[in-house]
Write an enzyme that holds these catalytic residues in place. Structure first.
Site, PDB file in Angstrom:
ATOM      1  CB  VAL A 117      52.788 -17.874 -57.852  1.00 15.05           C
ATOM      2  CG1 VAL A 117      52.348 -18.796 -56.716  1.00 15.05           C
ATOM      3  CG2 VAL A 117      51.576 -17.478 -58.716  1.00 15.05           C
ATOM      4  CG  ASP A 118      53.020 -11.623 -58.349  1.00 17.56           C
ATOM      5  OD1 ASP A 118      54.063 -11.476 -57.678  1.00 17.56           O
ATOM      6  OD2 ASP A 118      51.923 -11.117 -58.024  1.00 17.56           O
ATOM      7  CG  HIS A 133      50.917 -20.387 -51.860  1.00 15.47           C
ATOM      8  ND1 HIS A 133      49.815 -19.580 -51.678  1.00 15.47           N
ATOM      9  CD2 HIS A 133      50.993 -21.171 -50.749  1.00 15.47           C
ATOM     10  CE1 HIS A 133      49.256 -19.857 -50.501  1.00 15.47           C
ATOM     11  NE2 HIS A 133      49.956 -20.803 -49.911  1.00 15.47           N
ATOM     12  CB  THR A 202      46.545 -12.185 -47.394  1.00 16.42           C
ATOM     13  OG1 THR A 202      46.056 -13.527 -47.359  1.00 16.42           O
ATOM     14  CG2 THR A 202      46.996 -11.761 -46.009  1.00 16.42           C
ATOM     15  CB  SER A 203      41.062 -13.344 -48.123  1.00 11.41           C
ATOM     16  OG  SER A 203      41.662 -14.532 -48.597  1.00 11.41           O
TER      17      SER A 203
END
Ligand code: OAD
Length: 265
Positions: A117-118, A133, A202-203
């Site tokens: 979201v950055d 997101h 990403t996990s």
């Protein structure tokens, strides 16, 4: 396909890109990249699930990232996101972001899907970014999710919409909320039509984003996973490139489209 990585003996991190992957990327017609918090880690933005440093190791998402948490304590939630917004505003895109900008220019069709979201991909220069997101820099009304650009600073925290009086909240997806429909549809379409899918930093535990690499692979795409470690839940048929994305992504682009380094003969 498996990439080798490690120290090159002179303190630099080295990533060997398999020749087969170099061929695949050079021939790819449509490349899709899914990014997660690890992509921004080298910019100083904390990830969520890493044991010591992840945000969810220090803060309870049920107290900060759900609609119910906002209804219980809107000031706490607003201030936590304001802190994260200021952290992100000070961060700079890293070489991994820059490599994705170059990749977008090199391949015939390119789709960048992010869980972040950055806004760092856009600040690096990526042209088209699907934000699954939301974006922490945007604000919307709590009551009906309409984006609000301006409001009066009255000292009330959180501030209110000047038109309806609704409390304002960050335009990010919280636990228990639906993803923005157009973004999810575009991401699904891209995953089913690409020939190369890169899952980066990403996990892969948050749905529906976590399904995208597998959807792509089932539709016939080559799947490449870039992470510090081999992530356990992704398909064993994936090509794992282990290392920081700020090193692996530039190595991948350099391997596919070599540019002589300055000073080379
Ligand atoms: P996570 O924190 O769950 O996972 C970050 C991943 O990045 C881990 O697998 C790390 O090993 C890896 N990583 C860390 N540093 C890296 C680096 N320099 N290079 C490459 N990999 C690195 O973050 P996400 O998977 O993005 O949702 O989390 C998904 C969602 O969960 C987030 O979008 C957020 C969170 O709750 C919302 O806010 C809605």
């Amino acid at each position: 396909m498996q990439g080798n990585d490690g120290d090159d003996g002179e303190g630099r991190y080295r990533v060997d890109i398999p020749a087969e992957l170099v061929e695949t990327i050079r021939k790819a017609r449509h490349v899709v990249v899914l990014t997660g918090a690890g992509t921004s880690a080298e910019s100083g933005v904390p990830t969520f699930r890493e044991a010591q440093t992840g945000l969810w190791a220090q803060y309870d998402p049920q107290e900060l990232a759900t609609p119910q948490a906002f209804q219980r304590n809107p000031r706490l939630v607003w201030e936590w996101y304001a802190w994260r917004r200021s952290l992100v505003a000070r961060a700079q895109p890293n070489p991994g972001h820059a490599a994705l900008v170059e990749l977008e220019q090199r391949v015939p069709q390119f789709t960048l899907i992010t869980q972040n979201v950055d806004g760092l991909h856009q600040r690096a220069g990526s042209q088209r970014v699907i934000e699954l997101h939301g974006n922490i820099a945007r604000t919307k009304r709590f009551d009906d999710h309409v984006v609000v650009e301006k409001w009066k600073e009255t000292g009330e925290v959180p501030p209110r919409c000047p038109t309806t009086g609704s409390l304002l909240r960050p335009d990010v997806v919280w636990f228990g909320e639906m993803l923005p429909e157009p973004a999810l549809r575009a991401a699904m379409d891209a995953a089913t039509t690409c020939d190369l899918f890169l899952s980066v930093g990403t996990s892969g535990v948050v749905q529906p984003a976590a399904s995208l690499p597998l959807i792509a692979q089932q539709a016939g795409a080559t799947l490449v996973v870039i992470n510090l470690d081999v992530t356990p839940h992704v398909s064993p048929r994936a090509c794992h490139l282990c290392g920081p994305s700020g090193v692996v992504l530039p190595s991948l682009v350099q391997a596919a489209w070599p540019v002589e380094e300055k000073g080379d003969a």
